[in-house]
Design a protein around this motif. Sequence first.
Motif, PDB file in Angstrom:
ATOM      1  N   SER A 221     -19.874  49.531  43.972  1.00 20.33           N
ATOM      2  CA  SER A 221     -19.701  49.442  42.530  1.00 20.33           C
ATOM      3  C   SER A 221     -18.524  50.303  42.131  1.00 20.33           C
ATOM      4  O   SER A 221     -18.198  51.289  42.808  1.00 20.33           O
ATOM      5  CB  SER A 221     -20.963  49.892  41.789  1.00 20.33           C
ATOM      6  OG  SER A 221     -21.250  51.257  42.062  1.00 20.33           O
ATOM      7  N   SER A 222     -17.868  49.929  41.034  1.00 19.15           N
ATOM      8  CA  SER A 222     -16.681  50.659  40.617  1.00 19.15           C
ATOM      9  C   SER A 222     -16.440  50.426  39.139  1.00 19.15           C
ATOM     10  O   SER A 222     -16.855  49.414  38.568  1.00 19.15           O
ATOM     11  CB  SER A 222     -15.463  50.211  41.429  1.00 19.15           C
ATOM     12  OG  SER A 222     -14.317  50.961  41.077  1.00 19.15           O
ATOM     13  N   SER A 223     -15.758  51.371  38.504  1.00 20.15           N
ATOM     14  CA  SER A 223     -15.380  51.231  37.104  1.00 20.15           C
ATOM     15  C   SER A 223     -14.078  51.978  36.851  1.00 20.15           C
ATOM     16  O   SER A 223     -13.724  52.913  37.577  1.00 20.15           O
ATOM     17  CB  SER A 223     -16.477  51.760  36.174  1.00 20.15           C
ATOM     18  OG  SER A 223     -16.612  53.166  36.301  1.00 20.15           O
ATOM     19  N   LEU A 224     -13.376  51.548  35.817  1.00 23.22           N
ATOM     20  CA  LEU A 224     -12.161  52.200  35.356  1.00 23.22           C
ATOM     21  C   LEU A 224     -12.298  52.463  33.871  1.00 23.22           C
ATOM     22  O   LEU A 224     -13.013  51.750  33.160  1.00 23.22           O
ATOM     23  CB  LEU A 224     -10.936  51.307  35.608  1.00 23.22           C
ATOM     24  CG  LEU A 224     -10.548  51.051  37.059  1.00 23.22           C
ATOM     25  CD1 LEU A 224      -9.420  50.025  37.116  1.00 23.22           C
ATOM     26  CD2 LEU A 224     -10.125  52.338  37.751  1.00 23.22           C
ATOM     27  N   GLY A 225     -11.619  53.515  33.391  1.00 19.64           N
ATOM     28  CA  GLY A 225     -11.716  53.819  31.974  1.00 19.64           C
ATOM     29  C   GLY A 225     -10.564  54.674  31.490  1.00 19.64           C
ATOM     30  O   GLY A 225      -9.752  55.179  32.270  1.00 19.64           O
ATOM     31  N   ALA A 226     -10.524  54.814  30.168  1.00 20.70           N
ATOM     32  CA  ALA A 226      -9.508  55.650  29.527  1.00 20.70           C
ATOM     33  C   ALA A 226     -10.087  56.209  28.239  1.00 20.70           C
ATOM     34  O   ALA A 226     -10.986  55.612  27.629  1.00 20.70           O
ATOM     35  CB  ALA A 226      -8.244  54.842  29.237  1.00 20.70           C
ATOM     36  N   SER A 227      -9.584  57.362  27.819  1.00 24.26           N
ATOM     37  CA  SER A 227     -10.035  57.969  26.568  1.00 24.26           C
ATOM     38  C   SER A 227      -8.854  58.655  25.882  1.00 24.26           C
ATOM     39  O   SER A 227      -7.872  59.042  26.535  1.00 24.26           O
ATOM     40  CB  SER A 227     -11.173  58.974  26.813  1.00 24.26           C
ATOM     41  OG  SER A 227     -10.790  59.974  27.741  1.00 24.26           O
ATOM     42  N   TYR A 228      -8.979  58.795  24.558  1.00 24.73           N
ATOM     43  CA  TYR A 228      -7.917  59.418  23.771  1.00 24.73           C
ATOM     44  C   TYR A 228      -8.551  60.332  22.727  1.00 24.73           C
ATOM     45  O   TYR A 228      -9.601  60.015  22.151  1.00 24.73           O
ATOM     46  CB  TYR A 228      -7.055  58.357  23.074  1.00 24.73           C
ATOM     47  CG  TYR A 228      -5.865  58.941  22.349  1.00 24.73           C
ATOM     48  CD1 TYR A 228      -4.737  59.341  23.053  1.00 24.73           C
ATOM     49  CD2 TYR A 228      -5.877  59.115  20.968  1.00 24.73           C
ATOM     50  CE1 TYR A 228      -3.633  59.898  22.401  1.00 24.73           C
ATOM     51  CE2 TYR A 228      -4.781  59.668  20.296  1.00 24.73           C
ATOM     52  CZ  TYR A 228      -3.669  60.056  21.014  1.00 24.73           C
ATOM     53  OH  TYR A 228      -2.600  60.610  20.365  1.00 24.73           O
ATOM     54  N   TRP A 229      -7.898  61.463  22.477  1.00 24.96           N
ATOM     55  CA  TRP A 229      -8.404  62.498  21.565  1.00 24.96           C
ATOM     56  C   TRP A 229      -7.275  62.899  20.627  1.00 24.96           C
ATOM     57  O   TRP A 229      -6.207  63.323  21.063  1.00 24.96           O
ATOM     58  CB  TRP A 229      -8.859  63.684  22.407  1.00 24.96           C
ATOM     59  CG  TRP A 229      -9.407  64.891  21.726  1.00 24.96           C
ATOM     60  CD1 TRP A 229      -9.025  65.443  20.542  1.00 24.96           C
ATOM     61  CD2 TRP A 229     -10.454  65.734  22.230  1.00 24.96           C
ATOM     62  NE1 TRP A 229      -9.743  66.571  20.270  1.00 24.96           N
ATOM     63  CE2 TRP A 229     -10.635  66.768  21.290  1.00 24.96           C
ATOM     64  CE3 TRP A 229     -11.234  65.719  23.375  1.00 24.96           C
ATOM     65  CZ2 TRP A 229     -11.579  67.785  21.478  1.00 24.96           C
ATOM     66  CZ3 TRP A 229     -12.169  66.722  23.566  1.00 24.96           C
ATOM     67  CH2 TRP A 229     -12.343  67.734  22.623  1.00 24.96           C
ATOM     68  N   TYR A 230      -7.520  62.759  19.318  1.00 28.59           N
ATOM     69  CA  TYR A 230      -6.572  63.259  18.324  1.00 28.59           C
ATOM     70  C   TYR A 230      -7.337  64.122  17.324  1.00 28.59           C
ATOM     71  O   TYR A 230      -8.416  63.734  16.847  1.00 28.59           O
ATOM     72  CB  TYR A 230      -5.871  62.128  17.570  1.00 28.59           C
ATOM     73  CG  TYR A 230      -4.924  62.672  16.506  1.00 28.59           C
ATOM     74  CD1 TYR A 230      -3.616  63.014  16.839  1.00 28.59           C
ATOM     75  CD2 TYR A 230      -5.359  62.896  15.197  1.00 28.59           C
ATOM     76  CE1 TYR A 230      -2.751  63.556  15.898  1.00 28.59           C
ATOM     77  CE2 TYR A 230      -4.499  63.436  14.245  1.00 28.59           C
ATOM     78  CZ  TYR A 230      -3.201  63.763  14.592  1.00 28.59           C
ATOM     79  OH  TYR A 230      -2.357  64.307  13.668  1.00 28.59           O
ATOM     80  N   SER A 231      -6.792  65.294  16.995  1.00 29.88           N
ATOM     81  CA  SER A 231      -7.468  66.182  16.046  1.00 29.88           C
ATOM     82  C   SER A 231      -6.454  67.025  15.290  1.00 29.88           C
ATOM     83  O   SER A 231      -5.292  67.158  15.698  1.00 29.88           O
ATOM     84  CB  SER A 231      -8.455  67.099  16.773  1.00 29.88           C
ATOM     85  OG  SER A 231      -7.780  67.918  17.711  1.00 29.88           O
ATOM     86  N   ASP A 232      -6.907  67.599  14.173  1.00 35.32           N
ATOM     87  CA  ASP A 232      -6.120  68.561  13.417  1.00 35.32           C
ATOM     88  C   ASP A 232      -6.403  69.963  13.939  1.00 35.32           C
ATOM     89  O   ASP A 232      -7.572  70.327  14.154  1.00 35.32           O
ATOM     90  CB  ASP A 232      -6.467  68.505  11.929  1.00 35.32           C
ATOM     91  CG  ASP A 232      -6.042  67.206  11.269  1.00 35.32           C
ATOM     92  OD1 ASP A 232      -5.070  66.596  11.736  1.00 35.32           O
ATOM     93  OD2 ASP A 232      -6.697  66.803  10.284  1.00 35.32           O
ATOM     94  N   ILE A 233      -5.368  70.763  14.133  1.00 32.01           N
ATOM     95  CA  ILE A 233      -5.509  72.170  14.504  1.00 32.01           C
ATOM     96  C   ILE A 233      -5.057  72.998  13.305  1.00 32.01           C
ATOM     97  O   ILE A 233      -3.862  73.107  13.021  1.00 32.01           O
ATOM     98  CB  ILE A 233      -4.675  72.519  15.748  1.00 32.01           C
ATOM     99  CG1 ILE A 233      -5.032  71.608  16.921  1.00 32.01           C
ATOM    100  CG2 ILE A 233      -4.869  73.990  16.109  1.00 32.01           C
ATOM    101  CD1 ILE A 233      -6.455  71.752  17.408  1.00 32.01           C
ATOM    102  N   GLU A 234      -6.025  73.557  12.607  1.00 32.29           N
ATOM    103  CA  GLU A 234      -5.720  74.351  11.417  1.00 32.29           C
ATOM    104  C   GLU A 234      -5.358  75.777  11.820  1.00 32.29           C
ATOM    105  O   GLU A 234      -6.159  76.475  12.450  1.00 32.29           O
ATOM    106  CB  GLU A 234      -6.909  74.361  10.462  1.00 32.29           C
ATOM    107  CG  GLU A 234      -6.667  75.171   9.201  1.00 32.29           C
ATOM    108  CD  GLU A 234      -7.896  75.249   8.309  1.00 32.29           C
ATOM    109  OE1 GLU A 234      -7.837  75.984   7.298  1.00 32.29           O
ATOM    110  OE2 GLU A 234      -8.912  74.605   8.616  1.00 32.29           O
TER     111      GLU A 234
END
Length: 390
Positions: A221-234
Amino acid sequence: MQKKALSGCMALIVMGCVGTPAFAQDLSIGDPKSDLGELKVSGFLRAKYQDKSWSDNDHKLTFDAAKVNLDYTSPKVFGHIEYRCYQFDKLCDFSTLVDAYAGYNLNENHLIQAGLQPVPFGPGRFWESNYYGGVITQIGLEDVHNLGLKYQGKFETGTKVELAYFTGDGGKYSGPYSDDASRYTTNFVKPEDPTLTHLDEKNMFIARVQQDLSGLPEGMSSSLGASYWYSDIENKTNGQTGDRKAWSIFGNVAYNDLTLGLTVGKNDVDNKDPITPESSLMGSFDDNFMVANEGMFYTADVSYTFKNVGKLDAVTPYAMYSTYDKSKDGFKKSSRNLVGVAAYYKDLAFVAEYIVGKNDYLIGGPSDSYAAGSDTDTHELLNLQVYYNF
């Protein structure tokens, strides 16, 4: 004050579990398939023995940590609370809430959940099969738990999609050494040194997509993925607002009892700080440290499970490579590499891990390990643990 009271209550619960493990093991009420649902308590108690190449102070078996989970499950509504306490100098002198969320199953493939929960970035909550974790946990991208709302959908194509918005971090709790760094997750924290900049991460938008691969040989079995993170840094010191942009690509393959995982990505923080524009103050587990704002990260993990070995239920050897390669010229990479084995017998788990760190603050590195990284030497840690799971 309320969090200190909560910490005291959780210490009493932990002591109760220590005294009555058989009762805790059977503590569930109801049926998860019924409309009223099921309420269940679970967790672990952990002891450790450590041998550190940079210290002679830990050559003794001590209580290390306890975890208590409270789960509610029904066909439509579910909820989860995880609380942990650790021993630095005395029982539960550092304790912290990890998760506290509730959710609703829209149907069998789609759900929403709100509260303090894991951030869907990278391959999962943990990126490795070991018990100590990789260096990216100190960068604030792995095993992160923040306050927000998440949608999760699974589709017939084998695709899993998660979209989340987090208003901020999970807050501080109770510890003997630091004020704002008394927390489980590595977050931007309020400095104890007034010359350092105070940063706060808000308005986090996270997306993660994972795809199961089909047409593979039997047993694979196998899987591929991706993720993205955007945020404000005060930047609370000068009133300006920067941002964090991070991405990761990951995959895993399993063949029978062999599993291999790989994660690669980039962290990029703009802290709007003219004093330390290349690094930012972060903290967790009652300690503060500077972290380089920009760099590539890599994690590779492999494990194999041998089942029914003698009287043992399973034996799992594993190995991990984990590094944060900073973009700033002159900044040295931080690495944490590990080989280990875990053995399981009924409710007990026995763990032995040999860890080598370089510019890793948790493995004997200096205070600037995750930023400039001034260490030229590696340090070693032998980590022995025993778990009682209830």
